[in-house]
Design a protein around this motif. Sequence first.
Motif, short mmCIF file in Angstrom:
data_model
loop_
_atom_site.label_atom_id
_atom_site.label_comp_id
_atom_site.label_asym_id
_atom_site.label_seq_id
_atom_site.Cartn_x
_atom_site.Cartn_y
_atom_site.Cartn_z
N LEU A 51 0.84 -1.20 0.00
CA LEU A 51 0.00 0.00 0.00
C LEU A 51 0.88 1.25 0.00
CD1 LEU A 51 -3.02 0.73 0.01
CD2 LEU A 51 -2.87 0.89 2.52
N VAL A 55 0.28 3.88 -3.23
CA VAL A 55 -0.58 5.05 -3.06
C VAL A 55 0.08 6.38 -3.46
CG1 VAL A 55 -1.72 6.47 -1.30
CG2 VAL A 55 -2.19 4.01 -1.43
N THR A 58 -1.06 8.98 -6.36
CA THR A 58 -2.42 8.70 -6.85
C THR A 58 -3.42 9.60 -6.12
OG1 THR A 58 -3.04 7.06 -5.16
CG2 THR A 58 -1.75 6.26 -7.05
N PHE A 60 -5.41 8.74 -4.06
CA PHE A 60 -5.66 8.22 -2.71
C PHE A 60 -4.62 8.68 -1.69
CE2 PHE A 60 -7.63 5.32 -5.72
CZ PHE A 60 -8.95 5.46 -5.30
N GLU A 61 -3.63 9.41 -2.14
CA GLU A 61 -2.60 9.91 -1.23
C GLU A 61 -3.25 10.76 -0.14
OE1 GLU A 61 0.73 11.29 -3.42
OE2 GLU A 61 1.87 11.79 -1.64
N LYS A 63 -5.37 9.73 2.05
CA LYS A 63 -6.66 9.19 2.48
C LYS A 63 -6.46 8.06 3.50
CE LYS A 63 -9.68 11.05 -0.72
NZ LYS A 63 -9.69 10.78 -2.15
N GLU A 67 -11.26 5.03 3.90
CA GLU A 67 -11.72 5.80 2.72
C GLU A 67 -11.32 5.09 1.43
OE1 GLU A 67 -11.48 10.49 3.30
OE2 GLU A 67 -9.75 9.49 4.20
N ILE A 68 -10.11 4.56 1.41
CA ILE A 68 -9.64 3.87 0.20
C ILE A 68 -10.50 2.64 -0.07
CG2 ILE A 68 -7.72 2.63 -0.88
CD1 ILE A 68 -5.81 4.46 0.68
N ALA A 72 -12.12 2.92 -3.65
CA ALA A 72 -11.17 2.58 -4.73
C ALA A 72 -11.78 1.59 -5.72
CB ALA A 72 -9.89 2.00 -4.13
N ILE A 77 -4.52 -1.20 -5.39
CA ILE A 77 -4.68 -0.34 -4.21
C ILE A 77 -5.83 -0.85 -3.35
CG2 ILE A 77 -5.35 1.99 -3.46
CD1 ILE A 77 -3.55 3.11 -5.63
N PHE A 78 -6.95 -1.16 -3.98
CA PHE A 78 -8.08 -1.71 -3.23
C PHE A 78 -7.71 -3.05 -2.58
CE2 PHE A 78 -12.15 -4.35 -3.75
CZ PHE A 78 -12.57 -4.10 -2.46
N ALA A 81 -5.30 -2.22 0.43
CA ALA A 81 -5.99 -1.46 1.48
C ALA A 81 -7.03 -2.32 2.17
CB ALA A 81 -6.63 -0.21 0.88
#
Length: 206
Positions: A51, A55, A58, A60-61, A63, A67-68, A72, A77-78, A81
């Motif tokens: 992760l 991240v 992106t 998602f930085e 977050k 939240e991710i 996502a 990433i999903f 996370a």
Amino acid sequence: MSTLFTYLIIMSMTYQMPNLPYATNALEPVISQQTIELHYGKHLQTYVDNLNKMVPGTEFEGKSVEEIVATAPDGGIFNNAGQVLNHTLYFGQFTPNQIKSEPDGQLAEAIRRDFGSFENFQKEFNEASTSLFGSGWSWLSIDNRGKLHITKEANRSNPVRSGMTPLLGFDVWEHAYYLDYQNRRADHIKELWKIIDWDIVASRMQ
Ligand code: MN
């Protein structure tokens, strides 16, 4: 001063390993020291490291992991996370010194209301955990109207993806039990009830 400042910035962007609130051998014989060392020390560490690599740069930085997982798209990433969130909740819900074999208070009332009895809830949760095909998680969660749900989540998913708050999760990936129980997933599930800290599970309702 500038070194400390840089350090704080890096810390604020970095996903961390959750604290393990007991010794690695403390959950024996339900979960062996070897399984904890591999599952927490290797599998979870890899998800955290991945992760942190994926991240930066992106959308998602900055977050939170929640939240991710909630937002996502399918992908690396999903995946990572989801597993960081799932395992943080998972390792945090156990205790080597179980005081209550079932919840009391508000959680006990909600379980009786939504599942009829604690025994019936446990039966339904066991069924969800043993019938989940392949790798994944069974979860008890609460929706924003206060109703409890048992869901089967594939691979790395989590009820936050459906707008719910996860309370209790059983990991049914083979890495969670194969060293200790081999193919006997149902036996592993049955034993897990002996190490649940119901006060921690109930605290997640807030
Ligand atoms: Mn796992």
